[in-house]
Structure formats: C-alpha cells, structure tokens
Design a protein around this motif. Structure first.
Motif, PDB file in Angstrom:
ATOM      1  N   UNK A  56     -15.575 -50.290 -36.891  1.00 48.04           N
ATOM      2  CA  UNK A  56     -16.889 -49.662 -36.948  1.00 48.04           C
ATOM      3  C   UNK A  56     -17.754 -50.220 -35.809  1.00 48.04           C
ATOM      4  N   UNK A  57     -18.404 -49.340 -35.080  1.00 49.94           N
ATOM      5  CA  UNK A  57     -19.235 -49.756 -33.948  1.00 49.94           C
ATOM      6  C   UNK A  57     -18.525 -49.648 -32.609  1.00 49.94           C
ATOM      7  N   UNK A  58     -17.242 -49.242 -32.629  1.00 51.57           N
ATOM      8  CA  UNK A  58     -16.523 -49.068 -31.365  1.00 51.57           C
ATOM      9  C   UNK A  58     -17.121 -47.898 -30.590  1.00 51.57           C
ATOM     10  N   UNK A  59     -17.418 -48.115 -29.330  1.00 53.41           N
ATOM     11  CA  UNK A  59     -18.049 -47.068 -28.516  1.00 53.41           C
ATOM     12  C   UNK A  59     -16.995 -46.103 -27.979  1.00 53.41           C
ATOM     13  N   UNK A  60     -17.437 -44.867 -27.760  1.00 54.90           N
ATOM     14  CA  UNK A  60     -16.555 -43.843 -27.186  1.00 54.90           C
ATOM     15  C   UNK A  60     -16.240 -44.220 -25.744  1.00 54.90           C
ATOM     16  N   UNK A  61     -14.993 -44.040 -25.375  1.00 56.93           N
ATOM     17  CA  UNK A  61     -14.531 -44.463 -24.054  1.00 56.93           C
ATOM     18  C   UNK A  61     -14.773 -43.413 -22.965  1.00 56.93           C
ATOM     19  N   UNK A  62     -15.367 -42.282 -23.308  1.00 56.44           N
ATOM     20  CA  UNK A  62     -15.626 -41.258 -22.287  1.00 56.44           C
ATOM     21  C   UNK A  62     -16.925 -41.560 -21.548  1.00 56.44           C
ATOM     22  N   UNK A  63     -16.955 -41.256 -20.261  1.00 58.81           N
ATOM     23  CA  UNK A  63     -18.117 -41.543 -19.413  1.00 58.81           C
ATOM     24  C   UNK A  63     -19.323 -40.722 -19.855  1.00 58.81           C
ATOM     25  N   UNK A  64     -20.453 -41.388 -20.014  1.00 54.83           N
ATOM     26  CA  UNK A  64     -21.700 -40.716 -20.349  1.00 54.83           C
ATOM     27  C   UNK A  64     -21.928 -40.510 -21.831  1.00 54.83           C
ATOM     28  N   UNK A  65     -20.935 -40.788 -22.679  1.00 55.71           N
ATOM     29  CA  UNK A  65     -21.091 -40.628 -24.129  1.00 55.71           C
ATOM     30  C   UNK A  65     -21.532 -41.964 -24.726  1.00 55.71           C
ATOM     31  N   UNK A  66     -22.596 -41.930 -25.533  1.00 53.65           N
ATOM     32  CA  UNK A  66     -23.156 -43.156 -26.121  1.00 53.65           C
ATOM     33  C   UNK A  66     -22.820 -43.294 -27.599  1.00 53.65           C
ATOM     34  N   UNK A  67     -21.956 -42.411 -28.113  1.00 53.75           N
ATOM     35  CA  UNK A  67     -21.632 -42.439 -29.542  1.00 53.75           C
ATOM     36  C   UNK A  67     -20.800 -43.673 -29.880  1.00 53.75           C
ATOM     37  N   UNK A 126     -18.853 -33.839 -32.045  1.00 55.72           N
ATOM     38  CA  UNK A 126     -18.418 -33.409 -30.711  1.00 55.72           C
ATOM     39  C   UNK A 126     -18.868 -34.422 -29.664  1.00 55.72           C
ATOM     40  N   UNK A 127     -17.991 -34.657 -28.690  1.00 58.72           N
ATOM     41  CA  UNK A 127     -18.286 -35.626 -27.632  1.00 58.72           C
ATOM     42  C   UNK A 127     -18.818 -34.891 -26.405  1.00 58.72           C
ATOM     43  N   UNK A 128     -20.004 -35.286 -25.934  1.00 59.61           N
ATOM     44  CA  UNK A 128     -20.603 -34.730 -24.711  1.00 59.61           C
ATOM     45  C   UNK A 128     -20.530 -35.805 -23.634  1.00 59.61           C
ATOM     46  N   UNK A 129     -19.746 -35.547 -22.596  1.00 62.91           N
ATOM     47  CA  UNK A 129     -19.451 -36.594 -21.625  1.00 62.91           C
ATOM     48  C   UNK A 129     -19.376 -36.016 -20.214  1.00 62.91           C
ATOM     49  N   UNK A 130     -19.207 -36.912 -19.224  1.00 60.37           N
ATOM     50  CA  UNK A 130     -19.017 -36.524 -17.822  1.00 60.37           C
ATOM     51  C   UNK A 130     -17.534 -36.636 -17.478  1.00 60.37           C
ATOM     52  N   UNK A 131     -16.959 -35.546 -17.036  1.00 58.23           N
ATOM     53  CA  UNK A 131     -15.534 -35.553 -16.705  1.00 58.23           C
ATOM     54  C   UNK A 131     -15.257 -36.151 -15.322  1.00 58.23           C
ATOM     55  N   UNK A 132     -16.298 -36.267 -14.486  1.00 59.49           N
ATOM     56  CA  UNK A 132     -16.121 -36.842 -13.147  1.00 59.49           C
ATOM     57  C   UNK A 132     -16.364 -38.344 -13.138  1.00 59.49           C
ATOM     58  N   UNK A 133     -16.697 -38.861 -11.965  1.00 59.36           N
ATOM     59  CA  UNK A 133     -16.980 -40.288 -11.837  1.00 59.36           C
ATOM     60  C   UNK A 133     -18.309 -40.475 -11.107  1.00 59.36           C
ATOM     61  N   UNK A 170     -14.118 -37.199 -29.358  1.00 58.81           N
ATOM     62  CA  UNK A 170     -14.368 -38.583 -28.932  1.00 58.81           C
ATOM     63  C   UNK A 170     -13.044 -39.291 -28.637  1.00 58.81           C
ATOM     64  N   UNK A 171     -13.141 -40.244 -27.742  1.00 55.29           N
ATOM     65  CA  UNK A 171     -11.965 -41.015 -27.344  1.00 55.29           C
ATOM     66  C   UNK A 171     -12.245 -42.470 -27.701  1.00 55.29           C
ATOM     67  N   UNK A 172     -11.647 -42.905 -28.813  1.00 52.36           N
ATOM     68  CA  UNK A 172     -11.939 -44.249 -29.310  1.00 52.36           C
ATOM     69  C   UNK A 172     -11.002 -45.301 -28.727  1.00 52.36           C
ATOM     70  N   UNK A 173      -9.877 -44.873 -28.137  1.00 47.52           N
ATOM     71  CA  UNK A 173      -8.932 -45.818 -27.544  1.00 47.52           C
ATOM     72  C   UNK A 173      -8.911 -45.613 -26.034  1.00 47.52           C
ATOM     73  N   UNK A 174      -8.843 -46.699 -25.280  1.00 45.33           N
ATOM     74  CA  UNK A 174      -8.741 -46.602 -23.822  1.00 45.33           C
ATOM     75  C   UNK A 174      -7.305 -46.273 -23.428  1.00 45.33           C
ATOM     76  N   UNK A 175      -7.152 -45.705 -22.267  1.00 42.61           N
ATOM     77  CA  UNK A 175      -5.819 -45.365 -21.787  1.00 42.61           C
ATOM     78  C   UNK A 175      -4.998 -46.620 -21.551  1.00 42.61           C
ATOM     79  N   UNK A 176      -3.718 -46.506 -21.837  1.00 40.83           N
ATOM     80  CA  UNK A 176      -2.831 -47.653 -21.588  1.00 40.83           C
ATOM     81  C   UNK A 176      -2.761 -47.948 -20.104  1.00 40.83           C
TER      82      UNK A 176
END
Length: 353
Positions: free
Chosen positions: A142-153, A163-170, A204-210
């Motif tokens: 609980x409290x793990x942040x979403x790993x997508x750029x720009x998402x503060x969830x 739904x996750x609202x994020x930036x697909x670029x860098x 949302x993406x709760x796990x980072x890429x391997x």
C-alpha cells in the motif's frame, strides 16, 4: 569505217553505203525498274541482262556516228546548317538544408493488420495468467507509486481499477525550457512542468520493468523507388501498442516490444542518408513484419539507407543536454532532480513526495 552510236546497234558502217534502212536501233530510253530491264520505245522487258542487250531494235534509219547526249544530273543545292540549336536547361534546384539529428521526433501511428491484432490479443491474457502465479497483488505494498511518467497515483483499494493518465514520452530540458516529447507543451517554470497532466491513458503500472530483459535481434532490409524509401523489419508476435515508430526529417527510431520474451525489445535508431517528408510517412504492422514508407523530401537516389552512427555517441549527447538542464533548474527549484531515474532515453519521475 565509222562507229554507229545509235542505241541497240553498235555496228561499224561505210558512209557511202549508209541508207535509210541500214541501222536497226531503239530510239527510246532504256529503263531499269525493280528486276526488269527494257526499252520505252517498244515496251519490251526482261529480267535477264543478256537478253536485254540482245533485244533487236524496233526502228530502221541511217547509222549515226554522233554520240547521243548524256542525261544531265540535276544538282541539288544542299544548305549546310551550321547553327547549333539552343537547348533550354532547367534551373538546378539547390539541395535542402540538412536539419540536426536531435530534432524533435514525431510519432508515426501505424495501421495494425487484423492478423497481428488477433494474435497479440489472444496471447496477452495467457501471459497475464502465467505471471499471476509468480507475482500476485499481495506483493504490492500500500502506498506504492505508479511507475508511469507523470502519474502521481499510489496503490490503494481505490486506485486498483482506476485509469492511469501518464506521459508516454520522456522529459527534455533544453535552453531553459522543459517539456515532454509526447505532447510538446513547453514551459520555463519547473513547477508547471511537473504539474502537466499526462496525454496517454492506460492501466497503472505498479512494477518496474526488469532490468535484465533480453534484447531481441531482428533482421531489417530496405529498398527505394523514385519517390519513396521503404524499410521492412521482420518480426513476429510483437506488441503493437507497446511498440513505437518515431521519425524526424533525417532520423528513424523504432522500438518493438515482445511480450512473450519477458517484454524484450528490439531497438533501431538510424541517421538517414537523405531527407524524408515527415507528414507523409506511413507505417503498417503485419503479422511477420513492420513496413515503414518514407517519401523523399527531394528527388534523387540514396546510395545507402543510413550513415554509420555510434549508439553511445547519441546517448552521450542526450545525457549532456539533460545534465545542462538539470544544472540550470537545480538553482531555482526545491525539487531534487536526483530522484529522476533514467528509463529508456530520459529520466522518469518515481516519487515527488
């Protein structure tokens, strides 16, 4: 003895014995037409030259030792033209100015063929079922942040299905400006940059890429026509949504994601030999390949597809630009930019609290 020059006679005669019936000759002209030879006066013709010479005359008269006048050949006045015709040459078009390699990339939206879409849509649920056996939701704290750029969830019972609202670029920091490559909203204020809402939607993406994901090697080829340059990348079972095609006038950047191979990726980043028309570039995703059609911005044939370019050089240049942006912003911002972890080509925001 005198020589008779009447046509068809050719005998020698004595002038004292020359009478009106002494000479048997042809008063008309000889003619030679196709394979026939003959005389116009008696209309006798033959194809054999010996028979032609032995045709007896058709008129009797006196012998004549006067040579008949030879036909006069008409002299044709041929005017020699010495003037050289003027050829109007079209003005030579000046070549286009080559833009910089690091110019902003434009994302190409490919046409996904049904064969690929059906194959991936049926594959993803199977992969999710197998991954759940190794990684369940109870592993997420609980409290793990979403790993997508720009998402503060952050992970909670309320945000599991949101739904996750994020930036697909860098993010890019260049000459005091900050912006995301996906939506190009530039600002000089760092707080406004951090508060920019995402331009893409997904789960949302709760796990980072391997970090130890494999790298896939795909074969690619190219050919050209008078107007287009076509690049084909041969691959199977790549995810059409997680793959991307980006271009600028002299650059082609392709990233293909393979979910069946632990989301391994194939990366292609080329500096093109010529200049392409970005707006008219199209792409198609087939079940066995990706085809990118890039219209030429100026006519001409390309000797090769790209210029040899070291991948490390391009990454070093990008890192230098990002480092300059970090140094200029760190003086006027309370946010520590060391919290930005690099993902792909740029940093990714993990935690702002």
């Amino acid at each position: 003895m005198l020589q008779c020059y009447n046509r068809g006679c050719g005998k020698k005669f004595n002038a004292d014995e020359n009478t009106d019936e002494s000479c048997c000759h042809h008063p008309g002209e000889p003619f030679f037409h196709d394979v026939y030879k003959g005389w116009l006066c008696c209309n006798k013709k033959t194809i054999d030259f010996t028979e032609f010479l032995n045709i007896k005359g058709c008129t009797l008269s006196k012998h004549s030792n006067i040579k008949p006048p030879e036909p006069v050949k008409e002299e044709k006045n041929i005017e020699i033209v010495t003037e050289v015709p003027k050829v109007e040459r079209l003005p030579i078009k000046s070549t286009m100015e080559r833009p910089p390699f690091n110019e902003t990339l434009t994302k190409v939206h490919p046409v996904v063929l049904p064969a690929l879409k059906e194959a991936i849509d049926s594959l993803i649920p199977k992969l999710k079922e197998s991954s759940l056996s190794n990684r369940v939701e109870t592993d997420i704290k609980i409290g793990t942040s979403c790993k997508r750029s720009g998402c503060t969830a952050v992970y909670s019972t309320e945000t599991i299905d949101s739904e996750c609202q994020y930036h697909s670029g860098y993010p890019v920091f260049h000459e005091g400006m900050k912006y995301w490559t996906c939506c190009q909203k530039k600002t000089s204020d760092f707080t406004a940059f951090m508060n920019q809402k995402g331009c893409s939607y997904s789960k949302h993406k709760w796990f980072s890429d391997d970090q130890n994901s494999e790298v896939v090697n795909c074969r690619y080829d190219w050919h050209q026509t008078g107007k287009d340059v076509i690049v084909a990348i041969y691959a199977k079972l790549y995810h059409y949504e997680n793959s991307s095609i980006e271009i600028n006038p002299i650059r082609l950047k392709v990233s293909l994601c393979f979910p069946e191979q632990n989301n391994a990726k194939f990366e292609l980043d080329l500096e093109l030999r010529g200049i392409i028309d970005v707006k008219k570039t199209t792409a198609k995703m087939y079940g066995t390949k990706v085809e990118i059609i890039m219209p030429k911005a100026e006519p001409g044939s390309w000797a090769k597809l790209d210029f040899p370019r070291s991948k490390q050089v391009s990454e070093t240049v990008q890192n230098d630009v990002d480092n300059k942006g970090k140094q200029s912003d760190s003086e006027n911002s309370d946010v520590d930019l060391d919290d930005l972890d690099p993902v792909g080509m740029g940093p990714k925001i993990l935690n702002l609290s």
